[in-house]
Motif scaffolding. Structure first.
Motif, mmCIF file in Angstrom:
data_model
loop_
_atom_site.group_PDB
_atom_site.id
_atom_site.type_symbol
_atom_site.label_atom_id
_atom_site.label_comp_id
_atom_site.label_asym_id
_atom_site.label_seq_id
_atom_site.Cartn_x
_atom_site.Cartn_y
_atom_site.Cartn_z
ATOM 1 N N ARG A 87 0.838 -1.187 0.000
ATOM 2 C CA ARG A 87 0.000 0.000 0.000
ATOM 3 C C ARG A 87 0.876 1.241 0.000
ATOM 4 O O ARG A 87 2.091 1.172 0.137
ATOM 5 C CB ARG A 87 -0.899 0.030 1.260
ATOM 6 C CG ARG A 87 -1.664 -1.247 1.533
ATOM 7 C CD ARG A 87 -2.936 -1.346 0.708
ATOM 8 N NE ARG A 87 -4.011 -0.524 1.257
ATOM 9 C CZ ARG A 87 -4.823 -0.913 2.238
ATOM 10 N NH1 ARG A 87 -4.635 -2.078 2.833
ATOM 11 N NH2 ARG A 87 -5.795 -0.132 2.649
ATOM 12 N N ARG A 88 0.181 2.393 -0.182
ATOM 13 C CA ARG A 88 0.876 3.673 -0.040
ATOM 14 C C ARG A 88 0.472 4.234 1.317
ATOM 15 O O ARG A 88 -0.701 4.553 1.544
ATOM 16 C CB ARG A 88 0.456 4.622 -1.163
ATOM 17 C CG ARG A 88 1.168 5.956 -1.124
ATOM 18 C CD ARG A 88 0.853 6.760 -2.385
ATOM 19 N NE ARG A 88 1.628 7.993 -2.392
ATOM 20 C CZ ARG A 88 1.187 9.130 -1.861
ATOM 21 N NH1 ARG A 88 0.005 9.190 -1.297
ATOM 22 N NH2 ARG A 88 1.950 10.220 -1.903
ATOM 23 N N VAL A 89 1.415 4.307 2.223
ATOM 24 C CA VAL A 89 1.075 4.695 3.590
ATOM 25 C C VAL A 89 1.842 5.936 4.028
ATOM 26 O O VAL A 89 2.975 6.173 3.601
ATOM 27 C CB VAL A 89 1.350 3.545 4.591
ATOM 28 C CG1 VAL A 89 0.504 2.338 4.276
ATOM 29 C CG2 VAL A 89 2.821 3.176 4.617
ATOM 30 N N ILE A 90 1.186 6.740 4.857
ATOM 31 C CA ILE A 90 1.808 7.942 5.406
ATOM 32 C C ILE A 90 1.952 7.765 6.905
ATOM 33 O O ILE A 90 1.001 7.383 7.591
ATOM 34 C CB ILE A 90 0.934 9.192 5.141
ATOM 35 C CG1 ILE A 90 0.531 9.290 3.674
ATOM 36 C CG2 ILE A 90 1.634 10.443 5.626
ATOM 37 C CD1 ILE A 90 1.546 9.861 2.756
ATOM 38 N N LEU A 91 3.139 8.044 7.410
ATOM 39 C CA LEU A 91 3.404 7.993 8.844
ATOM 40 C C LEU A 91 3.613 9.414 9.331
ATOM 41 O O LEU A 91 4.446 10.140 8.765
ATOM 42 C CB LEU A 91 4.653 7.152 9.143
ATOM 43 C CG LEU A 91 4.483 5.624 9.190
ATOM 44 C CD1 LEU A 91 3.851 5.079 7.925
ATOM 45 C CD2 LEU A 91 5.823 4.963 9.466
ATOM 46 N N ILE A 92 2.859 9.807 10.356
ATOM 47 C CA ILE A 92 2.922 11.190 10.815
ATOM 48 C C ILE A 92 3.315 11.229 12.278
ATOM 49 O O ILE A 92 2.568 10.793 13.149
ATOM 50 C CB ILE A 92 1.552 11.881 10.605
ATOM 51 C CG1 ILE A 92 1.162 11.786 9.127
ATOM 52 C CG2 ILE A 92 1.601 13.326 11.064
ATOM 53 C CD1 ILE A 92 -0.299 12.070 8.856
ATOM 54 N N GLY A 93 4.510 11.755 12.541
ATOM 55 C CA GLY A 93 5.024 11.779 13.907
ATOM 56 C C GLY A 93 5.220 13.191 14.405
ATOM 57 O O GLY A 93 5.851 14.009 13.741
ATOM 58 N N GLY A 94 4.680 13.499 15.564
ATOM 59 C CA GLY A 94 4.869 14.812 16.173
ATOM 60 C C GLY A 94 5.869 14.722 17.307
ATOM 61 O O GLY A 94 5.671 13.958 18.247
ATOM 62 N N GLY A 95 6.968 15.468 17.214
ATOM 63 C CA GLY A 95 7.969 15.467 18.280
ATOM 64 C C GLY A 95 8.538 14.077 18.516
ATOM 65 O O GLY A 95 8.848 13.340 17.570
ATOM 66 N N VAL A 96 8.626 13.702 19.803
ATOM 67 C CA VAL A 96 9.193 12.417 20.157
ATOM 68 C C VAL A 96 8.219 11.278 19.793
ATOM 69 O O VAL A 96 8.565 10.101 19.876
ATOM 70 C CB VAL A 96 9.601 12.393 21.652
ATOM 71 C CG1 VAL A 96 8.366 12.324 22.552
ATOM 72 C CG2 VAL A 96 10.571 11.261 21.951
ATOM 73 N N GLY A 97 7.022 11.668 19.352
ATOM 74 C CA GLY A 97 6.053 10.697 18.826
ATOM 75 C C GLY A 97 6.548 9.982 17.579
ATOM 76 O O GLY A 97 5.923 9.029 17.111
ATOM 77 N N ILE A 98 7.662 10.422 17.059
ATOM 78 C CA ILE A 98 8.277 9.724 15.930
ATOM 79 C C ILE A 98 8.790 8.343 16.358
ATOM 80 O O ILE A 98 8.961 7.436 15.531
ATOM 81 C CB ILE A 98 9.447 10.577 15.343
ATOM 82 C CG1 ILE A 98 9.850 10.105 13.932
ATOM 83 C CG2 ILE A 98 10.661 10.577 16.254
ATOM 84 C CD1 ILE A 98 8.832 10.427 12.861
ATOM 85 N N ALA A 99 9.003 8.173 17.681
ATOM 86 C CA ALA A 99 9.686 6.971 18.168
ATOM 87 C C ALA A 99 9.100 5.645 17.644
ATOM 88 O O ALA A 99 9.830 4.839 17.067
ATOM 89 C CB ALA A 99 9.755 6.982 19.695
ATOM 90 N N PRO A 100 7.803 5.375 17.823
ATOM 91 C CA PRO A 100 7.312 4.060 17.385
ATOM 92 C C PRO A 100 7.245 3.917 15.863
ATOM 93 O O PRO A 100 7.030 2.809 15.362
ATOM 94 C CB PRO A 100 5.902 3.981 17.990
ATOM 95 C CG PRO A 100 5.496 5.386 18.206
ATOM 96 C CD PRO A 100 6.749 6.165 18.485
#
Lengths: 311, 264
Positions: B106-119
């Motif tokens: 699939r074409r997927v977007i991962l959106i991380g805010g601040g340290v929320g990028i971790a997982p």
């Protein structure tokens, strides 16, 4: 006597007002779910007794979040007795505990004296439960809960009502949020309690200075953990001196030394609460630690130490 | 199956403003871990601070038995964590919780805010292995809070940044960059982790455009295994039903739980 013969003579089992435990370490209600939550980490059949999550007649959803907050050497909780109700507990959660040969103590909370009686009747009819702990000390619910545990007359009434419905050992869990713990303990004894569980959490609160509001959704919560250990020890000591009932003692126990303090202050057995969160195998570690201590001291059992520090 | 393990710290160093990375060996936990799960870490033998700290799995290499955490120093617990040195043992329970659903092709977007990028790093690794086209959007206040570019680049995915002060990449809100990034091509799935108002905006956008996805919540916990019922969260469109973030989550469908929309 050589070491081997002595070990054979050691008896770590405890009789808590008719409730038999293979060792003196129980895990406290509300800190161990229904046992299964910790099964990946600890063989729960080796715990002296598992006191399961407080159960009410009907399902309860619990309090709004936040429900917990860490404090110096302790934590506040205001869960609000979230549970699926007595019937789901008996039919869904209990069978696997029985299958695993766990010594199960039910913990019940009612809104009225009649509800406590009805809960006890349901439990009494259901095989597989070793005893009933009466939650008359939950600080986090609006009705019932702590109001029962702070009034000696109500304590006696509740215990009497429950005793008339069951032949199981009945163990009221006392609230520390009272002026005179001994009068409450006497009332429980007069109602026919077989043992006493003490102490429940101390009522407290925390303030969020950024939001200028109480931290907990319920405003107040119950303080537990090492912070309350001295209070628990003092109350157990007082009650041990004045009331002739075995005590299941707890409040901030994290290790064997803590457990020994409770036993020497008058507890026949101990309960681990918040400590389970810190170390999921702490109950087993303390049971082994106590056995080691008893062996090293050349004693025959833990019973010899109960109240050893009481003057 | 989760377990308790004494991990051996390999390295622990600062990588950005208040941001640290810790690598440790814990082969038992590493072998069981899935993206989106977490570990509950005890900070020494102290009774204060008392409780473990739940931390996302930033990266896991099961063959090497190695786990990497990315954490932000926010209080005493994380401060103590930053003092662990190489060779020290660290008491870890894990992997805990339910991880992300892993889509394929699939074409997927991962959106991380601040340290929320971790997982989202460990997630990216697994999504790439499942033949997805992965685009990572990472937003922070400033460029000194960006420390993951190298790791994402190694996985060969597109990694775009937004900073509030414009010191790197897109200047402004991550969610505004998201709208621009998502417009040209259809997106099949969104994964997000970060401040709740941000995730709330992501969820609203996804709902408007009929895109499904998952988010990961952060919360104070005590037990981490579903026993204490401390990390309760209300389900959407109900005033009474709660889920446990530690056991039922921390990953939930974008539209499942009530999110905080103001402050962070």
């Amino acid at each position: 006597m050589n070491e081997e013969t002595r070990e054979n003579l050691i008896d770590m089992s405890v009789n808590l007002g008719g409730l038999k435990m293979q060792n003196p370490v129980a895990v406290a209600s509300g800190t161990f779910g229904y046992g299964r939550e910790y099964q990946d980490f600890i063989d729960i059949s080796r715990i002296g007794a598992v006191i399961v999550k407080g159960t009410t007649l009907e399902e309860r959803c619990g309090n709004p979040a936040p429900r917990i907050y860490e404090t110096p050497a302790g934590m506040l909780n205001a869960i609000g007795l979230e549970n699926p109700g007595i019937d789901v507990f008996l039919n869904v959660y209990l069978p696997s505990l029985i299958e695993d040969r766990v010594t199960v103590i039910a913990n019940i909370a009612g809104n009225t004296v009649d509800e406590y009686a009805l809960l006890s009747r349901k439990i009494d009819k259901h095989p597989g439960i070793a005893g009933i702990e009466l939650n008359i000390s939950c600080p986090n619910v609006k009705q019932g809960g702590m109001q029962f545990g702070t009034d000696p007359d109500l304590v006696k009434q509740v215990v009497e009502a429950v005793k008339s419905e069951t032949s199981l050992p009945v163990i009221p869990k006392l609230s520390p949020n009272v002026t005179d713990i001994v009068s409450i303990a006497r009332a429980a004894r007069d109602g026919g309690a077989d043992a006493l569980s003490m102490i429940n959490t101390l009522m407290g609160m925390a303030v969020d200075i950024d939001r200028r509001k109480p931290v907990l959704g319920n405003i107040f919560g119950g303080l537990s953990g090492p912070a309350i250990k001295p209070v628990a020890l003092r109350m157990i000591y007082q009650v041990y001196k004045e009331v002739d009932l075995p005590i299941l003692g707890g409040g901030g126990i994290l290790n064997t030394r803590d457990a020994l303090e409770f036993i020497m202050a008058g507890a026949s057995a101990v309960s681990i609460g918040t400590g389970n969160f810190v170390n999921p195998v702490v109950a087993e570690e303390i049971a082994l630690g106590l056995e080691k201590y008893v062996t090293e001291q050349g004693l025959t059992g833990i019973n010899e130490l109960v109240g050893a520090a009481v003057l | 199956m989760p377990l308790a393990e004494k991990g051996t710290v390999i390295s622990n160093h600062q990588t950005g403003r208040d941001l640290w990375e810790m690598e440790f060996l814990a082969p038992g936990i590493a072998a069981e871990s899935k993206p989106g799960q977490f570990v509950n870490v005890r900070l020494g033998d102290y009774s204060d601070p008392l409780l473990r700290r739940p931390l996302s799995l930033y990266d896991v290499e099961p063959d090497a038995g190695r786990i990497t955490l990315l954490y932000k120093i926010v209080g005493r617990g994380t401060q103590l964590l930053s003092r662990y040195g190489s060779g020290q043992l660290i008491d870890v329970m894990g992997p805990l919780g339910l991880g992300f659903d892993l889509v394929q092709n699939r074409r997927v977007i991962l959106i991380g805010g601040g340290v929320g990028i971790a997982p989202l790093l460990f997630l990216t690794r697994e999504l790439v292995a499942r033949h997805n086209e992965v685009i990572v959007l990472h937003g922070t206040g400033s460029s000194d809070e960006l420390c993951s570019q190298g790791r994402f680049s190694k996985l060969g995915v597109e990694y775009k940044v937004a900073t509030m002060d414009g010191s790197s990449g897109y200047k402004g809100l991550l969610t505004d960059m998201m709208k621009e990034a998502l417009e040209p091509l259809p997106t099949d799935y969104i994964y997000t982790c970060g401040p709740e108002p941000m995730m709330s905006a992501v969820a609203a956008y996804a709902s408007q455009h009929g895109i499904s996805g998952q988010l990961s919540l952060e919360e104070h916990m005590a037990c981490g295994v579903g026993a204490c019922l401390g990390c309760a969260r209300k389900l959407k469109e109900t005033d009474t039903a709660y889920v446990k973030i530690c056991k039922d989550g921390p990953v939930f469908p974008l539209d499942a739980v009530q999110l905080s929309t103001g402050g962070s």
